[in-house]
Design an enzyme around this catalytic site. Structure first.
Site, mmCIF file in Angstrom:
data_model
loop_
_atom_site.group_PDB
_atom_site.id
_atom_site.type_symbol
_atom_site.label_atom_id
_atom_site.label_comp_id
_atom_site.label_asym_id
_atom_site.label_seq_id
_atom_site.Cartn_x
_atom_site.Cartn_y
_atom_site.Cartn_z
ATOM 1 N N GLU A 1 4.766 15.284 -12.182
ATOM 2 C CA GLU A 1 4.333 14.686 -10.822
ATOM 3 C C GLU A 1 2.977 15.139 -10.542
ATOM 4 O O GLU A 1 2.971 16.657 -10.594
ATOM 5 C CB GLU A 1 5.458 14.548 -10.007
ATOM 6 C CG GLU A 1 6.545 13.519 -10.208
ATOM 7 C CD GLU A 1 6.014 12.287 -9.894
ATOM 8 O OE1 GLU A 1 4.958 11.945 -9.258
ATOM 9 O OE2 GLU A 1 7.012 11.302 -10.079
ATOM 10 N N ARG B 1 12.676 0.725 -4.330
ATOM 11 C CA ARG B 1 12.480 1.087 -5.671
ATOM 12 C C ARG B 1 12.852 -0.206 -6.676
ATOM 13 O O ARG B 1 13.515 -0.788 -6.261
ATOM 14 C CB ARG B 1 13.273 2.329 -6.089
ATOM 15 C CG ARG B 1 12.965 3.539 -5.134
ATOM 16 C CD ARG B 1 11.815 4.132 -5.473
ATOM 17 N NE ARG B 1 11.641 4.615 -6.932
ATOM 18 C CZ ARG B 1 11.878 6.004 -7.207
ATOM 19 N NH1 ARG B 1 12.398 6.641 -6.162
ATOM 20 N NH2 ARG B 1 11.726 6.291 -8.477
ATOM 21 N N LEU B 2 11.987 0.096 -7.805
ATOM 22 C CA LEU B 2 12.805 -0.871 -8.909
ATOM 23 C C LEU B 2 13.711 -0.895 -9.372
ATOM 24 O O LEU B 2 14.499 0.247 -9.167
ATOM 25 C CB LEU B 2 11.465 -1.041 -10.017
ATOM 26 C CG LEU B 2 10.055 -1.060 -9.075
ATOM 27 C CD1 LEU B 2 9.149 -1.069 -10.391
ATOM 28 C CD2 LEU B 2 9.827 -2.448 -8.478
ATOM 29 N N TRP C 1 15.562 -0.339 -12.735
ATOM 30 C CA TRP C 1 15.233 0.243 -13.914
ATOM 31 C C TRP C 1 15.854 -0.589 -15.186
ATOM 32 O O TRP C 1 16.476 0.410 -16.017
ATOM 33 C CB TRP C 1 15.001 1.757 -14.121
ATOM 34 C CG TRP C 1 14.097 2.252 -12.990
ATOM 35 C CD1 TRP C 1 13.446 1.585 -11.949
ATOM 36 C CD2 TRP C 1 13.633 3.388 -13.171
ATOM 37 N NE1 TRP C 1 12.674 2.367 -11.292
ATOM 38 C CE2 TRP C 1 12.607 3.488 -11.910
ATOM 39 C CE3 TRP C 1 13.702 4.741 -13.880
ATOM 40 C CZ2 TRP C 1 11.924 4.644 -11.609
ATOM 41 C CZ3 TRP C 1 12.899 5.668 -13.524
ATOM 42 C CH2 TRP C 1 12.185 5.867 -12.380
ATOM 43 N N ASP D 1 4.832 2.955 -16.758
ATOM 44 C CA ASP D 1 4.963 3.797 -15.616
ATOM 45 C C ASP D 1 5.637 5.259 -16.357
ATOM 46 O O ASP D 1 6.353 5.165 -17.443
ATOM 47 C CB ASP D 1 5.684 3.440 -14.608
ATOM 48 C CG ASP D 1 5.345 4.106 -13.061
ATOM 49 O OD1 ASP D 1 4.466 4.915 -13.279
ATOM 50 O OD2 ASP D 1 5.802 3.910 -12.168
ATOM 51 N N GLU E 1 5.987 11.312 -17.605
ATOM 52 C CA GLU E 1 5.812 12.916 -17.641
ATOM 53 C C GLU E 1 7.111 13.477 -17.159
ATOM 54 O O GLU E 1 7.238 14.691 -16.661
ATOM 55 C CB GLU E 1 4.766 13.116 -16.572
ATOM 56 C CG GLU E 1 5.004 12.682 -15.295
ATOM 57 C CD GLU E 1 4.913 11.192 -15.021
ATOM 58 O OE1 GLU E 1 5.994 10.519 -15.438
ATOM 59 O OE2 GLU E 1 3.666 10.386 -15.010
ATOM 60 N N ASP F 1 -0.416 8.148 -8.304
ATOM 61 C CA ASP F 1 0.056 7.901 -6.862
ATOM 62 C C ASP F 1 -0.630 8.332 -5.945
ATOM 63 O O ASP F 1 -0.032 9.317 -5.091
ATOM 64 C CB ASP F 1 1.738 8.157 -6.885
ATOM 65 C CG ASP F 1 2.388 7.312 -7.975
ATOM 66 O OD1 ASP F 1 2.011 6.120 -8.585
ATOM 67 O OD2 ASP F 1 3.647 7.714 -8.110
ATOM 68 N N HIS G 1 -2.153 -2.667 -4.918
ATOM 69 C CA HIS G 1 -0.895 -2.205 -4.818
ATOM 70 C C HIS G 1 -0.279 -2.191 -3.415
ATOM 71 O O HIS G 1 -1.062 -1.797 -2.484
ATOM 72 C CB HIS G 1 -0.611 -0.609 -5.470
ATOM 73 C CG HIS G 1 0.440 -0.377 -5.929
ATOM 74 N ND1 HIS G 1 1.846 -0.493 -5.221
ATOM 75 C CD2 HIS G 1 1.015 0.104 -7.069
ATOM 76 C CE1 HIS G 1 2.744 -0.183 -5.695
ATOM 77 N NE2 HIS G 1 2.468 0.145 -6.997
#
Lengths: 676, 676
Positions: free
Chosen positions: A143, A292-293, A295, A397, A400, A464, A529
């Protein structure tokens, strides 16, 4: 590049400048052992190293078999060789191939010769500092941090609440490659943790937590040539899909009714729209971070009841539909049980599925080192659920977050795979599209990256940012991100218009949204966004003036399509990025080297985004060697000077070269008349 | 202690436990080179190290001449000796005397054998953690930090505004000495920067930025004996002056009228007062931090018009007068021109007086390495202006600020003198008093310290806590400070009642003041402080209830004088500190080893200060092996258990041993009846 043999050492030179000097009294190579601690919390890493031994390899023995020079490196005369270095000369440089003879060595340092006024760029996608000189840069995908500046309230609270404040070097996309103003690039072939230190006047010290296989040094007569060679080495992106040139990609994430309503508003407002991007196409869940999505990567009919037919209808109207995916699957989704049963997830020490906390929900990590898992995710999800379903692209997305304590099918440690994961993630997306024969029409955009991501990742987006003008996490940082990643061969870069992260009372205002949209019109993808907390942050559809502003900027973007396509040709042919540091075309103008808040958009447009609040004018530098024409007023200025221009909303400080072949296009840019 | 010779190595053992093991495959000694950066801002240091080389001295050659064992240590068999280690056996341990043969070496590491459950204490005066195990402790005298906890608002603002937030290891008084639960102590003879690392399960690693002259290891059968030996080694404090037992020292700093008015209020309230301490006796100046003192050490008649006669009058009434000094002189004071003319100040690179910014005013640093400057400051200021003027003591503030970029008369680098400076400051104060024959009557208290300060510094005070209950900068931290410094032979410790530092909206409330006063009655000096911002922080004279509370606690303090004097005998005879960790008298009770918020006040009183807000009761642990009687209720409890007691204001959780010889004294403690 020349190799000069010395008594017990050697020297590499490029363009008459020393690049690397190794002799007993001035050694370039050091080896040692260390024990690191690395703690991950939701993609943020706390890393500490304890170096137990570090020794210069002062004693070199050279041999030359005619094909290559081989050098055994020892710590002292009576020592066994610790490393063998095989130098292979290239037309424009040298490969230094390394072989370790001591399996306990897990730390390696090499010093390259530096000069006092040298500048250095690259290191992947760097948000805070374009010129890396004077600082060190840990290279570990993570991040990027929220705030990234220990003096700000947002950073402090992010650190305290989420261990997520970050610092200047944190990035989703690190890469152990840099470009020097000595007109060479250096790449270290490793995926292990590295730290490139550019703080010393006399040398650059590159640290790697293994003995890397190779150090590549190549030079070129110009920066354009250098980027060409970098890009040829790491790979080049496909051209942008034709539909992308049509206008803005509208990010809408509150279900079907919302998406269609706002799309209609946009079209009614004469907005140039290429696509709607609904990241919630697979559903959502509520958390304290915001919505949040969900997943589990497939169409969720509850949220988009008619999506199966809608996509084709939109396409008829010239509007594409984009979705979202990442390399994880939530434990409460439909795909999880299948993947777990098949053993497709990375495992924990007990051999069970490793469960990763992503912030009030849990997921498995699809193990892309397992060929069956890779194939399954590619076919079953990316191809069947996404491409075949009709998506023209998606945000790919994350990438990392590979935890360092999981076990992988290929038996390689997660610490070594961690930095490679974004590459695997890019590859699976690119292959899924290529195997369907849709590379020219379906795209994806990623924030994570590492060496080689250039070959697969169609487009980068800057991750972000906070919804503000802050120095280390706001609008201005995406310019540094575009320039640094661009020099390493990532031709296409863009960002979330208005930023994304809204936490601890920090919310987007209309001014920020406008300024960001003005910049975005001069990037390869213009995309909005709604942020992590849509209701708290201003949207383009909240105020008629904002809608008109975005519509205007979208028409500017669409108007520039012929020029952007030409830049795409340069990217495909020579790897030249669309957004370029000023010195790329103005090597002799020393002022151009220290600017990281302006860029050239191709050779002929100079863009100087307004990145502070409350400004009605803006001061910028015009590169020497050309005259520049202000896009909105037609006023002509000589290059090589600072100028101040009026910068009302809708007229960002942008100039074209007076001698451009595209002057007619630039002269006819849509004007914001009557809008303000 | 035993020395066991091995092939190419040796081992030291104490009490059958290995202390140090050195062999080629498990080396204990490492040397190397490093380049540090050290930036000071008003006594706060940002320190980074860059280690260029670190090598184990794997190859040892031993020789034994009968008197001592001599060991040459090499990096590899063909190497010149880097160090010679001469081991001198002592009855209870060993001296490891080191000689470097390589003048480039400026980093040294030694590993001592550790065991998994071992505990370690000391490191000087440590505010956050009494047991040092699991952390590393840089040892460099500095400001201790404001807040000292990156999660708090005060720390964050202190970092942002003043670079002063600090961390758990920052202290005015570091010392490269630790005590192990293996019942030995280790002292490293150095004043250079050091970092003791107790994070490893198998070893303690002590880092020093030079090759130190000596490592001393001595063991003892009990902790009491160990402290005795430590104290005999470093020196012991004089007994407390007789007048100090009479009651509280009232800190008053708003001029003469204020001081006399508040003293009268105290006496009218039946408060036991031993002295008033007026740090503003030399004048004040206003800054954004608050009212600061005028750093020109002599009576300022404007602020205390009749002080020359007043001191004797007060003494007639049984109240002493205390002042304040530190080792700097402000540029706008009377002493500065003289000192500068005589060359008594440390100098800068240009050979001029080095001017140090102390926060909106500037000072010279008196160069105590210059015998003339030392003598002048001692005679002209400490003796003539202070002792002869009639002061019975003073806060000997600072000592930890020697800038590292100044030049000193003795030619030693300021980096090497920096840690030694508190010792020089203690010495000049002690000598000034001793030469006047007043050691039994005039005292001083310091916050700064280093190795050997024990010999000179009459009393420590804990420095500048924040005016709150915070974990890392509040009331509870002074207990750890007392216990850690106490184990190293500093018998007398106390703190500012109510704390000192009030910044960024953090202000003292009445509850904090009460709880602190309750603890202070059970320390060698009970002393109030108005804080850096007196008007913003509650004072004992602001509310009648607070006045009565302090008066009560002062009578408790005075009542305990016979017991405190007996503890002074133990301190003088064996170096046993007045405030003691529980395990000092309860070695077999494992629970006692992990407690840092309670202490034994001498052998017979257990003190468990309330260090949280809003509490009306308190839970604490009673050591095994004795019964304990609650001082306020007379209730008797068996040891070896946790108990919860009522803890109203004025009745802090304090217990006496049922079998104490002092039960009569404890049973007759003044009760707070009728006060609450």
């Amino acid at each position: 590049m020349n190799i000069i043999l010395l008594d017990n050492g050697f020297r590499l030179e490029a363009n008459g400048q020393p690049l690397l000097h190794h002799s007993p009294d001035q050694p370039a190579f050091f080896v040692g052992t260390g024990r690191e601690t690395m703690d991950m919390y939701r993609g943020n890493f706390a890393i500490e190293d304890y170096v137990e031994a570090r020794t210069a390899l002062t004693h070199a023995r050279l041999s030359d078999d005619g094909n290559s020079i081989s050098i055994d490196l020892r710590r002292h005369p009576g020592d066994e060789p610790q490393l063998t270095l095989r130098v292979r000369e290239l037309a424009d440089g040298a490969e230094l191939n390394l072989e370790s003879h001591n399996s306990t060595l897990n730390r390696f340092w090499v010093r390259l010769t530096a000069s006092a006024d040298e500048k250095v760029w690259g290191g992947g996608e760097q948000m805070s500092y374009f010129n890396l000189r004077g600082r060190h840069f840990p290279l570990w995908t993570s991040e990027p941090g929220v705030g990234r500046d220990k003096s700000t309230y947002v950073t402090w609270q992010s650190d305290v609440v989420n261990k997520a404040g970050g610092d200047y070097y944190h990035t989703n996309y690190p890469q152990p490659t840099f470009v020097s103003s000595q007109r060479y690039f250096c790449h270290v072939d490793t995926t292990c943790y590295a730290d490139f230190d550019f703080r010393n006047a006399e040398f650059h010290e590159l640290q790697v937590w293994e003995v890397p296989a190779q150090i590549l040094l190549r030079s070129a007569p110009t920066y354009i040539d250098l980027v060409d060679r970098i890009s040829a080495h790491f790979g080049r992106q496909p051209r942008l899909p034709e539909w992308q040139y049509n206008g803005v990609v509208l990010g809408l994430k509150r279900g079907e009714v919302h998406a269609l309503e706002k799309l209609q508003l946009a079209l009614d407002s004469d907005m140039a729209v290429s696509a709607i991007w609904c990241e919630d196409w697979a559903g959502v869940r509520e958390t304290s971070f915001g919505t949040r999505l969900f997943w589990d990567w497939k169409w969720q009919p509850e949220r988009y009841p008619s999506l199966d037919s809608l996509i084709a209808e939109l396409q008829q109207k010239g509007v594409r539909f984009l979705g979202y995916a990442n390399p994880y699957l939530c434990v409460d989704g439909d795909f999880f049980p299948t993947a777990e049963q098949q053993g497709y997830f990375a495992t924990n020490d007990a051999g069970e599925t490793a469960i990763v906390d992503f912030g009030e929900f849990e997921c498995g990590v699809v193990d892309f080192t397992n060929p069956e898992a890779y194939q399954w995710f590619k076919e079953r999800i990316l191809q069947q659920e996404m491409i075949d379903f009709g998506l023209s692209g998606w945000m790919a997305d994350f990438g990392e977050y590979l935890p360092i304590d999981v076990h992988l099918h290929n038996g390689v440690s997660a610490r070594e795979e961690h930095n490679r994961w974004p590459l695997r993630w890019a590859q699976i997306n690119a292959e899924a599209i290529a195997e369907r024969g849709r590379t020219d029409d379906v795209t994806f955009f990623m924030r994570a990256g590492y060496t080689g991501v250039q070959r697969y990742c169609a487009q980068l987006w800057a991750g972000d940012q906070s919804v503000d003008f802050s120095r280390h996490d706001g609008l201005v940082t995406v310019i540094s991100a575009a320039l640094s990643s661009g020099l390493l061969g990532n031709a296409y870069h863009h960002s979330d218009i208005g930023g994304y992260t809204s936490l601890f009372g920090n919310t987007r205002d209309a001014e920020l949204f406008r300024r960001w949209a003005e910049m975005a019109a001069f990037t390869p993808m213009m995309r909005t966004h709604e942020s992590n907390r849509p209701a708290d942050n201003v949207q383009w559809f909240d105020e008629p003036e904002l809608t008109r502003h975005l519509a205007h900027m979208s028409r500017v973007y669409r108007h520039l399509a012929p020029y952007l396509k030409a830049l795409g040709d340069a990217a495909a042919e020579r790897g030249t990025p669309v957004q370029r540091p000023l010195f790329l075309h103005h090597e002799d103008d020393s002022r151009c080297y220290d600017i990281q808040d302006q860029y050239l958009y191709g050779p002929d447009l100079l863009v100087a985004p307004v990145h502070e609040a409350g400004r009605t004018d803006w001061t910028l530098y015009l590169p020497a060697g050309a005259d520049w024409v202000h896009c909105w007023t037609g006023e002509r200025h000589a290059g090589g000077q600072d100028i101040t221009v009026s910068a009302p909303f809708g007229q960002p400080p942008v100039f074209y070269r007076a001698d451009s072949a595209w002057t007619e296009l630039f002269r006819t840019l849509p004007q914001p008349e009557g809008l303000y």
